[in-house]
Each structure stands twice: as structure tokens, then as C-alpha cells.
Motif scaffolding. Structure first.
Motif, PDB file in Angstrom:
ATOM      1  N   UNK A 147       6.700   7.867 -13.481  1.00 37.75           N
ATOM      2  CA  UNK A 147       7.666   8.469 -14.310  1.00 37.75           C
ATOM      3  C   UNK A 147       7.376   9.712 -15.132  1.00 37.75           C
ATOM      4  N   UNK A 148       6.083   9.087 -15.757  1.00 35.59           N
ATOM      5  CA  UNK A 148       5.424  10.337 -16.699  1.00 35.59           C
ATOM      6  C   UNK A 148       4.762  11.571 -15.737  1.00 35.59           C
ATOM      7  N   UNK A 149       4.415  11.355 -14.772  1.00 34.53           N
ATOM      8  CA  UNK A 149       4.167  12.292 -13.686  1.00 34.53           C
ATOM      9  C   UNK A 149       5.228  13.097 -13.537  1.00 34.53           C
ATOM     10  N   UNK A 150       6.316  12.784 -13.191  1.00 33.70           N
ATOM     11  CA  UNK A 150       7.477  13.696 -12.601  1.00 33.70           C
ATOM     12  C   UNK A 150       7.725  14.403 -13.777  1.00 33.70           C
ATOM     13  N   UNK A 166       0.847  -1.243   0.053  1.00 29.64           N
ATOM     14  CA  UNK A 166       0.160  -0.013  -0.041  1.00 29.64           C
ATOM     15  C   UNK A 166       0.907   1.112  -0.188  1.00 29.64           C
ATOM     16  N   UNK A 167       0.422   2.191  -0.928  1.00 26.94           N
ATOM     17  CA  UNK A 167       1.240   3.407  -0.992  1.00 26.94           C
ATOM     18  C   UNK A 167       0.406   4.545  -1.078  1.00 26.94           C
ATOM     19  N   UNK A 168      -0.022   5.196   0.271  1.00 28.82           N
ATOM     20  CA  UNK A 168      -1.139   6.235   0.241  1.00 28.82           C
ATOM     21  C   UNK A 168      -2.414   5.420   0.277  1.00 28.82           C
ATOM     22  N   UNK A 208       7.609   8.773  -2.906  1.00 33.48           N
ATOM     23  CA  UNK A 208       8.111  10.070  -3.300  1.00 33.48           C
ATOM     24  C   UNK A 208       6.780  10.824  -4.270  1.00 33.48           C
ATOM     25  N   UNK A 209       6.303  10.140  -5.185  1.00 34.62           N
ATOM     26  CA  UNK A 209       5.095  10.818  -5.975  1.00 34.62           C
ATOM     27  C   UNK A 209       3.848  10.926  -5.240  1.00 34.62           C
ATOM     28  N   UNK A 210       3.524  10.258  -4.036  1.00 35.97           N
ATOM     29  CA  UNK A 210       2.425  10.347  -3.357  1.00 35.97           C
ATOM     30  C   UNK A 210       2.615  11.573  -2.431  1.00 35.97           C
ATOM     31  N   UNK A 211       4.047  11.593  -1.793  1.00 31.00           N
ATOM     32  CA  UNK A 211       4.066  12.819  -0.898  1.00 31.00           C
ATOM     33  C   UNK A 211       4.154  14.046  -1.729  1.00 31.00           C
ATOM     34  N   UNK A 256       1.783  17.852  -1.138  1.00 29.89           N
ATOM     35  CA  UNK A 256       2.653  18.947  -0.645  1.00 29.89           C
ATOM     36  C   UNK A 256       3.140  19.880  -2.016  1.00 29.89           C
ATOM     37  N   UNK A 257       2.937  19.361  -3.033  1.00 26.43           N
ATOM     38  CA  UNK A 257       3.668  20.041  -4.301  1.00 26.43           C
ATOM     39  C   UNK A 257       4.984  20.836  -4.213  1.00 26.43           C
ATOM     40  N   UNK A 258       5.728  20.011  -3.142  1.00 27.66           N
ATOM     41  CA  UNK A 258       6.816  20.745  -2.900  1.00 27.66           C
ATOM     42  C   UNK A 258       7.977  19.862  -3.268  1.00 27.66           C
TER      43      UNK A 258
END
Length: 381
Positions: free
Chosen positions: A128-131, A108-110, A354-357, A361-363
Motif C-alpha cells: 500500500x505504501x509502495x504504490x 509464495x509471491x515472487x 501486482x506489486x511484484x509484477x 516491469x515498472x509499467x
């Protein structure tokens, strides 16, 4: 006069009997399945530790997941001014034994529960695409895959590009070079080449782009192909990131260079581990044609050279292919100007974390602290 040895045996047997009896009882009662059930389960969460590189200049400084000295990349007001880049990756989903899938712990992630390796692999591709979309919104993604692939990409900036070949696990690194060459050939044959003039970055799909990579092509206007290097005696070149200038000359010469790498791979390194052959072949070509480059791999500065008329740019891995340590506390830490984070092996889980975080936060800077401070988590990903 003979010495009797019978008398000392009695005390010895009296001493050993209770011990032997205890071991026998323990053996009868021990149940390996029960012991396995009682063993502590790996935590299904990120474990934070001390930030590596504390106090070192030009390294990210963190207090927990708060960045103390990272400046957010300034957003582009006009996306049309960005370097046009196509990120190209090779991706395949492998069929697995349904029984083995059932034995794997769910992850489970998030708010998302991943039940199978194929779900997690596709989630990593989407991350990968999101980043890329966050860091370089004008760029697109091309996923090279086999003709029979059934996964779908419902994304505006990503397309599947089938190329015939053998995408099995044992053959994937060899197929990756073949797919890169085939893709470059297709572009050279396209009538849209001159109009598009789009630079290309070949990369693994388990990376997070955290800053604009277009400056590679702006700061270094003369190279045809760019590779990343590290201070590693046996494998100084990393094949997980290759940049190609999107002109006809750049694409043509990069194709020629990769074709020589492929020839070396097939003639010398077919017996190498499935993850090493392409990197060994890359190194062999550079060592043969540009031996002066080898002594520069222990530095942290970009440099360039010529290989049979191909202008090759060498970029330091620490910035363009930085890999999270297997456990918090690695001395050197994360460079402040890092542009790519590469989540290898058991660290792929951390890419989703990392993507979930970031979504919460959008930081980017604080997300990099999460990556830097994360402890070792071993998952079959």
C-alpha cells in the motif's frame, strides 16, 4: 385368491447383493485423510484469463499482460507542485493460534515466502505504501493503530500514529470511524495546521493507488469531504475511501459529519455485520439530509450536495474504488481513468502479485492488465 409376493424377492436379492457388497468394501477402504492429500492443490501462482471489457469504449484493452490503449501517467517534474496529501489508514495485526498458523499453506509471491497471516498483513501494508510512493511521491502515509501495536515501519514516508481504542476484528469498523475523528481533532489542535495545509485521504490499506489523486482537490475546489458511491441499493456508499480538504474549515466540518455518522452507527447499526455498520450509517445520514443524492447513485458522474452545512462531493466507485472481479471475464472491465484498485477479501493475494509484477516491469498499464486478467484464486489472506 391371494397373490404370493415371496417369489419375486429372490431375483431382487440376487441383484442387490453384489451392489451392497461393493458399497461395503468401498466404505472400508475409503480414507478421508488420504483423499484430502490426493486432492489437487491450489496453484501458487496467478491464473490469467480473458480480459473483461474487450471492445468496450473507455475500458482497458489487454493482450495477455500487455496494455494496448493505456497511457502512462506523466511524471511530475516538480514534486513541490503536487497537491500535498496524507494517506491515513487504520491497521492492526491480530494474534492467531500457533496451531492454526501451522495448518495454513505457505504462500509464495515472487522470491518471498510468507509463513503467517501477520507476515502477509504487514506485506500488504507495505505494498500500500509502495504504490502511493510510486504514484504520488510527495505524499506521506499515517497508520492509525492501537497503543500496544508492536509492528514497525522502517519507511521514510510513513509513520505510526497510536490512538487508544478497541481494534479487535469485531469492532474494527466502529473503531475506524472513532480513529478518523480522533485524528482530525489532533490536527485541529496542532499549531502546524495552517502551515501544512495538507489534504487527507482516509482509505483501507488493501488498495493500490495507480494515479495521482491530487486532482480531486484541484478539480473540485469547494467540497469539505468526498465519498465514493456505487449502484448498490442497500450499500451505495463505500467507506473504504474518504477525502478531506486540509483547511481548518474542511477538517472541522468533516469531523462534524463523521461524528454524526458515528452517532447513527452506535444508535442503529451495532447489530450489523462487522463490515457493514459504517456503510449503513453513512447511507442513513445522506438519505436523511440529502435524499436527492440517492437517485444519482446509478450514474457514473461526480456530483455534490450539502449536508447540514457540510459540502459533500460524491465520486464514482468505478474510478476511485475499483475492485477486481472474482474471476476473469466480468463484462464491464476496468475504466481507463481508474485511480485506485481495491483488493478485497480473497483478492488481497493479488495485490502482492501486482506489486511484484510492477517491480519487474515498472509499467503501471501492464500491471493493470495483470490485475484485470487474473482468474479467481481463493486464499485465506
Amino acid at each position: 385368491m391371494g397373490v404370493s409376493i415371496r417369489r419375486p424377492l429372490l431375483p431382487l436379492l440376487l441383484f442387490l447383493f453384489p451392489l451392497l457388497y461393493s458399497v461395503s468394501v468401498l466404505h472400508q477402504r475409503w480414507n478421508p485423510e488420504e483423499t484430502k492429500r490426493l486432492s489437487p492443490k491450489k496453484p501458487d501462482q496467478v491464473i490469467l484469463g480473458p480480459a473483461a471489457g474487450q471492445g468496450l469504449p473507455n475500458r482497458l484493452q489487454c493482450q495477455g499482460t500487455k496494455a494496448m490503449n493505456r497511457i502512462e501517467p506523466s511524471p511530475k517534474n516538480n514534486h513541490s507542485e503536487e497537491e500535498k496529501v496524507s494517506f491515513v489508514t487504520v491497521f492492526a495485526i491480530y494474534k492467531s493460534d500457533p496451531m492454526s498458523e501451522k495448518m495454513l499453506d505457505r504462500v509464495r509471491v515472487g522470491d518471498i515466502l510468507y509463513n503467517s497471516k501477520s507476515e502477509r498483513s504487514l506485506a500488504i501494508l507495505n505494498a500500500y505504501i509502495n504504490f502511493i510512493q510510486v504514484s504520488m511521491p510527495s505524499s506521506d502515509v499515517v497508520v492509525l493503530t492501537d497503543n500496544d501495536s508492536t509492528f514497525s515501519l522502517d519507511r521514510n514516508n510513513a509513520i505510526k500514529f497510536p490512538i487508544e481504542g478497541d481494534y479487535s476484528r469485531s469492532n474494527l469498523m466502529l473503531q475506524r470511524i472513532k480513529s478518523y475523528i480522533a485524528y482530525l481533532k489532533r490536527i485541529l489542535e496542532s499549531s502546524e495546521l495552517e502551515k501544512a495545509n495538507k489534504n487527507i485521504i482516509f482509505s483501507d490499506s488493501d488498495i493500490a493507488v495507480v494515479d495521482n489523486l491530487g486532482d480531486i482537490f484541484q478539480k473540485h475546489p469547494d467540497f469539505h469531504i468526498a465519498l465514493t458511491f456505487r449502484n448498490n441499493k442497500n450499500q451505495p456508499l463505500n467507506s473504504g475511501f474518504i477525502a478531506v480538504r486540509g483547511t481548518r474549515d474542511g477538517i472541522s466540518k468533516s469531523k462534524d459529519f463523521l461524528e454524526e455518522v458515528l452517532d447513527v452507527y452506535m444508535s442503529k447499526y451495532m447489530g450489523a455485520s462487522r463490515m457493514l455498520g459504517d456503510q449503513l450509517a453513512l447511507y442513513w445520514v445522506i438519505k436523511l439530509h440529502l435524499p436527492s443524492a440517492i437517485q444519482k447513485f446509478n450514474r457514473h458522474e461526480s456530483f455534490a450536495g450539502k449536508v447540514k452545512g457540510v459540502s459533500v462531493l460524491f465520486l464514482p466507485c468505478a474510478i476511485y474504488n475499483w475492485t477486481p472481479p472474482e474471476g476473469a471475464g466480468q463484462f464491464h472491465g476496468m475504466p481507463l481513468d481508474v485511480k485506485i484498485v481495491h483488493f478485497k477479501g480473497s483478492r488481497k493475494r493479488l495485490m502482492l502479485e501486482a506489486w511484484n509484477f510492477y517491480k519487474s516491469t515498472f509499467n503501471v498499464s501492464n500491471m493493470l492488465c495483470l490485475i484485470l486478467c487474473s482468474g479467481r484464486t481463493k486464499y485465506d489472506f
